[in-house]
Design a protein around this motif. Structure first.
Motif, PDB file in Angstrom:
ATOM      1  N   ALA A 110     -35.419 -14.637 -31.692  1.00  0.00           N
ATOM      2  CA  ALA A 110     -36.829 -14.941 -31.457  1.00  0.00           C
ATOM      3  C   ALA A 110     -37.622 -13.661 -31.242  1.00  0.00           C
ATOM      4  CB  ALA A 110     -36.962 -15.867 -30.252  1.00  0.00           C
ATOM      5  N   GLU A 111     -37.038 -12.687 -30.569  1.00  0.00           N
ATOM      6  CA  GLU A 111     -37.636 -11.374 -30.385  1.00  0.00           C
ATOM      7  C   GLU A 111     -36.569 -10.322 -30.659  1.00  0.00           C
ATOM      8  OE1 GLU A 111     -39.207 -11.097 -26.478  1.00  0.00           O
ATOM      9  OE2 GLU A 111     -40.614 -12.757 -26.720  1.00  0.00           O
ATOM     10  N   SER A 136     -29.526  -6.709 -39.680  1.00  0.00           N
ATOM     11  CA  SER A 136     -30.595  -6.330 -40.605  1.00  0.00           C
ATOM     12  C   SER A 136     -31.945  -6.558 -39.937  1.00  0.00           C
ATOM     13  CB  SER A 136     -30.504  -7.161 -41.891  1.00  0.00           C
ATOM     14  OG  SER A 136     -31.627  -6.925 -42.726  1.00  0.00           O
ATOM     15  N   ASN A 137     -32.947  -5.770 -40.363  1.00  0.00           N
ATOM     16  CA  ASN A 137     -34.306  -5.958 -39.863  1.00  0.00           C
ATOM     17  C   ASN A 137     -35.229  -6.632 -40.876  1.00  0.00           C
ATOM     18  OD1 ASN A 137     -34.084  -4.871 -37.205  1.00  0.00           O
ATOM     19  ND2 ASN A 137     -34.030  -2.804 -38.086  1.00  0.00           N
ATOM     20  N   LYS A 172     -29.679  -3.644 -31.976  1.00  0.00           N
ATOM     21  CA  LYS A 172     -31.045  -4.166 -31.919  1.00  0.00           C
ATOM     22  C   LYS A 172     -31.545  -4.425 -33.340  1.00  0.00           C
ATOM     23  CE  LYS A 172     -35.399  -3.339 -29.441  1.00  0.00           C
ATOM     24  NZ  LYS A 172     -36.152  -2.386 -28.598  1.00  0.00           N
ATOM     25  N   TYR A 173     -31.247  -5.623 -33.832  1.00  0.00           N
ATOM     26  CA  TYR A 173     -31.691  -6.069 -35.145  1.00  0.00           C
ATOM     27  C   TYR A 173     -32.398  -7.410 -34.987  1.00  0.00           C
ATOM     28  CZ  TYR A 173     -28.472  -2.589 -37.109  1.00  0.00           C
ATOM     29  OH  TYR A 173     -27.811  -1.426 -37.431  1.00  0.00           O
ATOM     30  N   GLN A 174     -33.208  -7.740 -35.993  1.00  0.00           N
ATOM     31  CA  GLN A 174     -33.874  -9.041 -35.965  1.00  0.00           C
ATOM     32  C   GLN A 174     -32.977 -10.124 -36.552  1.00  0.00           C
ATOM     33  OE1 GLN A 174     -37.715  -9.090 -37.858  1.00  0.00           O
ATOM     34  NE2 GLN A 174     -38.168 -11.193 -37.230  1.00  0.00           N
ATOM     35  N   PHE A 175     -32.129  -9.748 -37.527  1.00  0.00           N
ATOM     36  CA  PHE A 175     -31.248 -10.706 -38.202  1.00  0.00           C
ATOM     37  C   PHE A 175     -29.794 -10.287 -38.017  1.00  0.00           C
ATOM     38  CE2 PHE A 175     -35.261 -10.592 -40.506  1.00  0.00           C
ATOM     39  CZ  PHE A 175     -35.607 -11.931 -40.604  1.00  0.00           C
ATOM     40  N   TYR A 176     -28.917 -11.300 -37.886  1.00  0.00           N
ATOM     41  CA  TYR A 176     -27.469 -11.067 -37.801  1.00  0.00           C
ATOM     42  C   TYR A 176     -26.767 -12.023 -38.764  1.00  0.00           C
ATOM     43  CZ  TYR A 176     -28.287  -8.229 -33.663  1.00  0.00           C
ATOM     44  OH  TYR A 176     -28.719  -7.246 -32.812  1.00  0.00           O
ATOM     45  N   ARG A 177     -25.718 -11.505 -39.409  1.00  0.00           N
ATOM     46  CA  ARG A 177     -24.966 -12.328 -40.357  1.00  0.00           C
ATOM     47  C   ARG A 177     -23.482 -12.239 -40.033  1.00  0.00           C
ATOM     48  NH1 ARG A 177     -25.913 -11.247 -46.620  1.00  0.00           N
ATOM     49  NH2 ARG A 177     -24.741  -9.326 -46.150  1.00  0.00           N
ATOM     50  N   ILE A 178     -22.867 -13.419 -39.876  1.00  0.00           N
ATOM     51  CA  ILE A 178     -21.439 -13.510 -39.589  1.00  0.00           C
ATOM     52  C   ILE A 178     -20.729 -13.997 -40.845  1.00  0.00           C
ATOM     53  CG2 ILE A 178     -19.681 -14.681 -38.193  1.00  0.00           C
ATOM     54  CD1 ILE A 178     -21.793 -14.929 -35.988  1.00  0.00           C
ATOM     55  N   ALA A 179     -19.689 -13.289 -41.236  1.00  0.00           N
ATOM     56  CA  ALA A 179     -18.881 -13.668 -42.408  1.00  0.00           C
ATOM     57  C   ALA A 179     -17.465 -13.943 -41.932  1.00  0.00           C
ATOM     58  CB  ALA A 179     -18.888 -12.554 -43.440  1.00  0.00           C
ATOM     59  N   ILE A 180     -16.962 -15.177 -42.191  1.00  0.00           N
ATOM     60  CA  ILE A 180     -15.637 -15.592 -41.749  1.00  0.00           C
ATOM     61  C   ILE A 180     -14.753 -15.818 -42.972  1.00  0.00           C
ATOM     62  CG2 ILE A 180     -14.311 -17.316 -40.472  1.00  0.00           C
ATOM     63  CD1 ILE A 180     -16.820 -17.917 -38.852  1.00  0.00           C
ATOM     64  N   LYS A 181     -13.604 -15.153 -43.020  1.00  0.00           N
ATOM     65  CA  LYS A 181     -12.631 -15.335 -44.104  1.00  0.00           C
ATOM     66  C   LYS A 181     -11.674 -16.445 -43.705  1.00  0.00           C
ATOM     67  CE  LYS A 181     -12.850 -10.376 -45.068  1.00  0.00           C
ATOM     68  NZ  LYS A 181     -12.077  -9.094 -45.124  1.00  0.00           N
ATOM     69  N   SER A 182     -11.683 -17.546 -44.506  1.00  0.00           N
ATOM     70  CA  SER A 182     -10.862 -18.699 -44.156  1.00  0.00           C
ATOM     71  C   SER A 182     -10.528 -19.510 -45.406  1.00  0.00           C
ATOM     72  CB  SER A 182     -11.592 -19.578 -43.137  1.00  0.00           C
ATOM     73  OG  SER A 182     -10.900 -20.780 -42.902  1.00  0.00           O
ATOM     74  N   ASN A 183      -9.356 -20.172 -45.382  1.00  0.00           N
ATOM     75  CA  ASN A 183      -8.964 -21.057 -46.487  1.00  0.00           C
ATOM     76  C   ASN A 183      -9.670 -22.401 -46.400  1.00  0.00           C
ATOM     77  OD1 ASN A 183      -7.150 -19.126 -47.506  1.00  0.00           O
ATOM     78  ND2 ASN A 183      -5.522 -19.835 -46.127  1.00  0.00           N
TER      79      ASN A 183
END
Length: 410
Positions: A110-111, A136-137, A172-183
């Motif tokens: 949000a901030e 990422s910003n 301190k980023y505005q966006f975060y991305r989680i990548a999960i490796k799974s079958n």
């Protein structure tokens, strides 16, 4: 005339001694305090003092003597442990996607605030996944924060364990991305972003004198008993544990509360300090409530696995300080302790702690001395008193005579 003059001179000194004795005669030990040159000082408690003070520090007192006046010095007892604060940062999930066995989850705060922890909850109960975290910003250019970070969940009849918390340096980023490796597709049910701030406390390493390790094949457990030189505060333990494979095992840390001398030697009574797990995913470091003890016992449940390779440990404890206000700089001060009946003092300075100066100089605590004024009131048992014994014998003789006379009369 000369005798009267000597009596007049000695009288104030005698009164001073009696007043001092009245206030301090219930404390067994004292330590002189030197170096008092300002109103506020810190007083560090010596290690060899903990084994003789009450567990709750109720019997700690500082008394000052100036002529015929005896004053009690107010103080605050401070434990220098870590201070941890948590601040949850609000966010929203933007999208979810998958490419070739990698599942992506994108979030927007949000901030734009700094965070250093993301907690994940999944519907699945048993998994072992690798995770990448990026920031990422602008939601286009991404920067690596974590790579191949392992998260794990184990649930069966013997174990219920989850390690799904992502910890990383302040970001301190505005966006975060989680990548999960799974079958299989992870079923993410909840996410929480947090800023964890820790104010480091003062820890002192505790040297141990004895280290005894036993692998009990029958009980399927490893037991380590550690003996310390003195009874001192203990709040942190780190084990050097190694294995050729991943491991996850229950661990219990106990401390000695009492001891009994028997024919087989000294037997100890233990109480629990910490119960949890020791595993290959997290550092083998354990924090618990600061506790004064002279002996520790660590038990690792191996089940049907080979024992871990354990090569020593590190023990630390939080030091205790007194922040004291010395009102009379001309007085002679001493620290008194060793009283099992006294209650904790109630000083009003704890309500005005913010007005105490930040940078305080330490005073010197000298070696322990026996308090010359210490007296213990001991009442002798009733039957040790000769008067009561003679009275009792008289009553018995009178009764025997009465009944004997009555029988003869009949």
């Amino acid at each position: 005339m000369k005798l009267k003059l000597e009596i007049k001179l000695l009288l104030p000194l005698l009164v001073c001694v009696l007043i001092t004795k009245a206030q301090t005669n219930s404390y067994q030990f004292k330590r002189q305090i030197t170096g008092v040159n300002t109103t506020w000082h810190s007083v560090k408690l010596p290690d060899d003092m903990y084994q003789k003070i009450n567990l709750g520090f109720e019997d700690l007192r500082i008394f000052g003597i100036n002529g015929k006046d005896t004053i009690e010095i107010p103080y605050l007892l401070k434990q220098r442990a870590n201070q941890v604060s948590l601040a949850e940062i609000p966010f929203k999930q933007l999208n979810q996607s998958a490419i070739g066995g990698i599942y992506y989850y994108t979030f927007q705060l949000a901030e734009t605030n700094a965070i250093n922890q993301i907690s994940l909850d999944f519907k699945q109960e048993n998994f072992d996944w690798k995770v990448n975290l990026e920031g990422s910003n602008d939601n286009q250019n991404w920067f690596n924060i974590l790579k191949d970070y392992r998260i794990l969940s184990i649930k069966n009849n013997e174990t219920d364990y989850q390690f799904t918390k992502l910890s990383f340096p302040n970001s301190k980023y505005q966006f975060y991305r989680i990548a999960i490796k799974s079958n299989t597709q992870p079923k993410l049910t909840a996410t929480k972003t947090t800023k964890v701030d820790t104010i480091k406390g003062i820890y002192e390493e505790v040297k141990y004198q004895t280290y005894e390790l036993k692998n009990d094949a029958k009980k399927k457990e490893t037991v380590i008993e550690v003996g310390l030189k003195n009874a001192v505060p203990v709040s942190y333990l780190k084990l050097n544990a190694q294995s050729d494979f991943d491991f996850y095992r229950p661990i219990k840390i106990e401390y000695a509360t009492d001891s009994i001398k028997t024919e087989k030697g000294i037997e100890y009574s233990f109480a629990t300090l910490y119960e949890g797990t020791i595993n290959s995913l997290e550092a083998s470091e354990f924090n618990f409530k600061n506790t004064i003890t002279s002996k520790l016992k660590i038990t690792i449940n191996n089940n049907d696995n080979r024992p871990l390779r354990l090569s020593g440990l590190i023990i630390k404890g939080n030091s205790y300080d007194l922040i004291a206000r010395f009102d009379d700089l001309k007085a002679t001060y001493a620290l008194y302790y060793g009283n099992e009946t006294v209650q904790s003092p109630n000083y009003e300075i704890e309500k005005f702690e913010r007005k105490i100066p930040a940078n305080l100089t330490s005073v010197t605590i000298n070696e322990e001395q026996k308090n010359p004024f210490y007296t213990v009131k001991t009442e002798k048992p009733l039957f040790e008193n000769k008067i009561w014994l003679w009275c009792l014998m008289g009553v018995i003789i009178a009764l025997l005579g009465f009944f004997s006379f009555k029988m003869l009369k009949n």
